[in-house]
Write a protein that holds these residues in place. Structure first.
Motif, mmCIF file in Angstrom:
data_model
loop_
_atom_site.group_PDB
_atom_site.id
_atom_site.type_symbol
_atom_site.label_atom_id
_atom_site.label_comp_id
_atom_site.label_asym_id
_atom_site.label_seq_id
_atom_site.Cartn_x
_atom_site.Cartn_y
_atom_site.Cartn_z
ATOM 1 N N ASP A 123 -9.172 -3.205 0.551
ATOM 2 C CA ASP A 123 -10.299 -4.131 0.697
ATOM 3 C C ASP A 123 -9.828 -5.498 1.170
ATOM 4 O OD1 ASP A 123 -12.081 -2.185 -0.070
ATOM 5 O OD2 ASP A 123 -12.309 -2.928 -2.122
ATOM 6 N N GLU A 124 -8.713 -5.983 0.618
ATOM 7 C CA GLU A 124 -8.167 -7.271 1.050
ATOM 8 C C GLU A 124 -7.781 -7.224 2.520
ATOM 9 O OE1 GLU A 124 -4.925 -8.304 -1.517
ATOM 10 O OE2 GLU A 124 -6.233 -8.676 -3.234
ATOM 11 N N GLU A 125 -7.165 -6.144 2.938
ATOM 12 C CA GLU A 125 -6.767 -6.005 4.336
ATOM 13 C C GLU A 125 -7.993 -5.988 5.244
ATOM 14 O OE1 GLU A 125 -3.371 -3.541 6.412
ATOM 15 O OE2 GLU A 125 -5.048 -2.232 5.874
ATOM 16 N N LEU A 175 -4.641 0.507 -4.901
ATOM 17 C CA LEU A 175 -4.687 0.826 -3.476
ATOM 18 C C LEU A 175 -6.009 0.380 -2.871
ATOM 19 C CD1 LEU A 175 -3.470 2.112 -0.967
ATOM 20 C CD2 LEU A 175 -4.335 4.323 -1.773
ATOM 21 N N ARG A 176 -7.116 0.643 -3.557
ATOM 22 C CA ARG A 176 -8.425 0.222 -3.060
ATOM 23 C C ARG A 176 -8.512 -1.299 -2.935
ATOM 24 N NH1 ARG A 176 -11.486 2.837 -7.006
ATOM 25 N NH2 ARG A 176 -10.378 4.777 -6.773
ATOM 26 N N ILE A 177 -7.976 -2.017 -3.903
ATOM 27 C CA ILE A 177 -7.985 -3.479 -3.860
ATOM 28 C C ILE A 177 -7.219 -3.964 -2.631
ATOM 29 C CG2 ILE A 177 -7.060 -5.559 -4.987
ATOM 30 C CD1 ILE A 177 -7.709 -4.128 -7.694
ATOM 31 N N MET A 229 0.824 -1.190 0.000
ATOM 32 C CA MET A 229 0.000 0.000 0.000
ATOM 33 C C MET A 229 0.869 1.256 0.000
ATOM 34 S SD MET A 229 -3.415 -0.765 2.228
ATOM 35 C CE MET A 229 -2.700 -1.691 3.553
ATOM 36 N N GLU A 230 2.004 1.156 0.678
ATOM 37 C CA GLU A 230 2.881 2.315 0.724
ATOM 38 C C GLU A 230 3.385 2.682 -0.677
ATOM 39 O OE1 GLU A 230 4.401 5.620 1.940
ATOM 40 O OE2 GLU A 230 3.192 4.339 3.243
ATOM 41 N N ARG A 231 3.698 1.669 -1.476
ATOM 42 C CA ARG A 231 4.149 1.965 -2.840
ATOM 43 C C ARG A 231 3.053 2.664 -3.633
ATOM 44 N NH1 ARG A 231 6.018 -1.683 -7.957
ATOM 45 N NH2 ARG A 231 6.460 0.113 -9.252
ATOM 46 N N CYS A 232 1.818 2.209 -3.481
ATOM 47 C CA CYS A 232 0.705 2.855 -4.183
ATOM 48 C C CYS A 232 0.632 4.329 -3.800
ATOM 49 C CB CYS A 232 -0.617 2.168 -3.840
ATOM 50 S SG CYS A 232 -0.788 0.494 -4.466
ATOM 51 N N ARG A 233 0.748 4.603 -2.505
ATOM 52 C CA ARG A 233 0.676 5.996 -2.044
ATOM 53 C C ARG A 233 1.822 6.830 -2.604
ATOM 54 N NH1 ARG A 233 -0.893 3.161 2.870
ATOM 55 N NH2 ARG A 233 -3.116 3.482 3.178
ATOM 56 N N ARG A 234 3.022 6.243 -2.657
ATOM 57 C CA ARG A 234 4.162 6.969 -3.228
ATOM 58 C C ARG A 234 3.948 7.261 -4.702
ATOM 59 N NH1 ARG A 234 7.242 3.089 -0.463
ATOM 60 N NH2 ARG A 234 7.781 2.127 -2.452
ATOM 61 N N GLU A 235 3.464 6.261 -5.440
ATOM 62 C CA GLU A 235 3.226 6.444 -6.876
ATOM 63 C C GLU A 235 2.148 7.501 -7.112
ATOM 64 O OE1 GLU A 235 4.928 5.235 -9.347
ATOM 65 O OE2 GLU A 235 6.120 3.748 -8.274
ATOM 66 N N ILE A 236 1.090 7.460 -6.332
ATOM 67 C CA ILE A 236 0.007 8.446 -6.465
ATOM 68 C C ILE A 236 0.545 9.845 -6.195
ATOM 69 C CG2 ILE A 236 -2.129 9.274 -5.373
ATOM 70 C CD1 ILE A 236 -2.883 6.234 -5.066
ATOM 71 N N ALA A 237 1.352 9.996 -5.142
ATOM 72 C CA ALA A 237 1.918 11.304 -4.813
ATOM 73 C C ALA A 237 2.827 11.804 -5.939
ATOM 74 C CB ALA A 237 2.692 11.228 -3.495
ATOM 75 N N ALA A 238 3.616 10.906 -6.504
ATOM 76 C CA ALA A 238 4.514 11.300 -7.599
ATOM 77 C C ALA A 238 3.725 11.737 -8.830
ATOM 78 C CB ALA A 238 5.447 10.141 -7.950
ATOM 79 N N ILE A 239 2.665 11.025 -9.130
ATOM 80 C CA ILE A 239 1.830 11.379 -10.293
ATOM 81 C C ILE A 239 1.147 12.723 -10.058
ATOM 82 C CG2 ILE A 239 -0.215 10.722 -11.620
ATOM 83 C CD1 ILE A 239 0.634 7.750 -10.963
ATOM 84 N N GLU A 240 0.621 12.913 -8.847
ATOM 85 C CA GLU A 240 -0.015 14.194 -8.538
ATOM 86 C C GLU A 240 0.984 15.338 -8.671
ATOM 87 O OE1 GLU A 240 -1.584 13.341 -4.670
ATOM 88 O OE2 GLU A 240 -3.510 12.675 -5.480
ATOM 89 N N ARG A 255 -10.896 -7.364 4.636
ATOM 90 C CA ARG A 255 -11.461 -8.724 4.667
ATOM 91 C C ARG A 255 -10.669 -9.629 5.609
ATOM 92 N NH1 ARG A 255 -12.703 -7.767 -0.786
ATOM 93 N NH2 ARG A 255 -10.720 -8.582 -1.524
ATOM 94 N N ARG A 256 -9.339 -9.523 5.564
ATOM 95 C CA ARG A 256 -8.506 -10.336 6.462
ATOM 96 C C ARG A 256 -8.764 -9.983 7.919
ATOM 97 N NH1 ARG A 256 -4.472 -9.531 2.450
ATOM 98 N NH2 ARG A 256 -3.648 -7.783 3.640
ATOM 99 N N GLU A 257 -8.844 -8.687 8.205
ATOM 100 C CA GLU A 257 -9.103 -8.252 9.577
ATOM 101 C C GLU A 257 -10.477 -8.733 10.045
ATOM 102 O OE1 GLU A 257 -8.596 -4.040 9.764
ATOM 103 O OE2 GLU A 257 -6.466 -4.165 9.271
ATOM 104 N N SER A 258 -11.462 -8.645 9.188
ATOM 105 C CA SER A 258 -12.804 -9.097 9.524
ATOM 106 C C SER A 258 -12.826 -10.600 9.784
ATOM 107 C CB SER A 258 -13.765 -8.737 8.387
ATOM 108 O OG SER A 258 -15.064 -9.163 8.675
ATOM 109 N N ALA A 259 -12.123 -11.356 8.939
ATOM 110 C CA ALA A 259 -12.062 -12.811 9.121
ATOM 111 C C ALA A 259 -11.379 -13.147 10.437
ATOM 112 C CB ALA A 259 -11.326 -13.456 7.950
ATOM 113 N N ARG A 260 -10.307 -12.425 10.782
ATOM 114 C CA ARG A 260 -9.618 -12.666 12.056
ATOM 115 C C ARG A 260 -10.534 -12.386 13.230
ATOM 116 N NH1 ARG A 260 -5.190 -9.065 10.707
ATOM 117 N NH2 ARG A 260 -4.423 -10.035 8.841
ATOM 118 N N ARG A 261 -11.300 -11.292 13.143
ATOM 119 C CA ARG A 261 -12.218 -10.961 14.232
ATOM 120 C C ARG A 261 -13.299 -12.025 14.383
ATOM 121 N NH1 ARG A 261 -13.896 -5.763 12.221
ATOM 122 N NH2 ARG A 261 -11.970 -5.508 11.156
#
Length: 65
Positions: free
Chosen positions: A41-43, A36-38, A1-12, A45-51
């Motif tokens: 969402d996966e994270e 990033l949204r994908i 997710m961090e890479r997505c945020r870096r790429e988005i910031a660079a593009i902006e 779902r994993r957190e929800s499954a753990r709970r």
């Protein structure tokens, strides 16, 4: 997710600096935003499954005690 945020910031930054390849940058921004949204969402779902799993174990433990 961090890479997505870096790429988005660079593009902006490229868009704000006046890069003339607006179409390409907007397409890249869209792609990274969807990625990033994908991942988010996966994270979730994993957190929800753990709970649910943790809640199920606690319930099961209470029933056997």
């Amino acid at each position: 997710m961090e890479r997505c945020r870096r790429e988005i910031a660079a593009i902006e930054a490229e868009l704000l600096s006046g890069n003339r390849d607006v179409l390409g940058l907007v397409l890249a921004l869209s792609d990274w935003s969807v990625e990033l949204r994908i991942l988010q969402d996966e994270e979730r779902r994993r957190e929800s499954a753990r709970r649910r799993e943790k809640g199920g174990m606690e319930t099961g433990q209470a029933l056997t005690e």
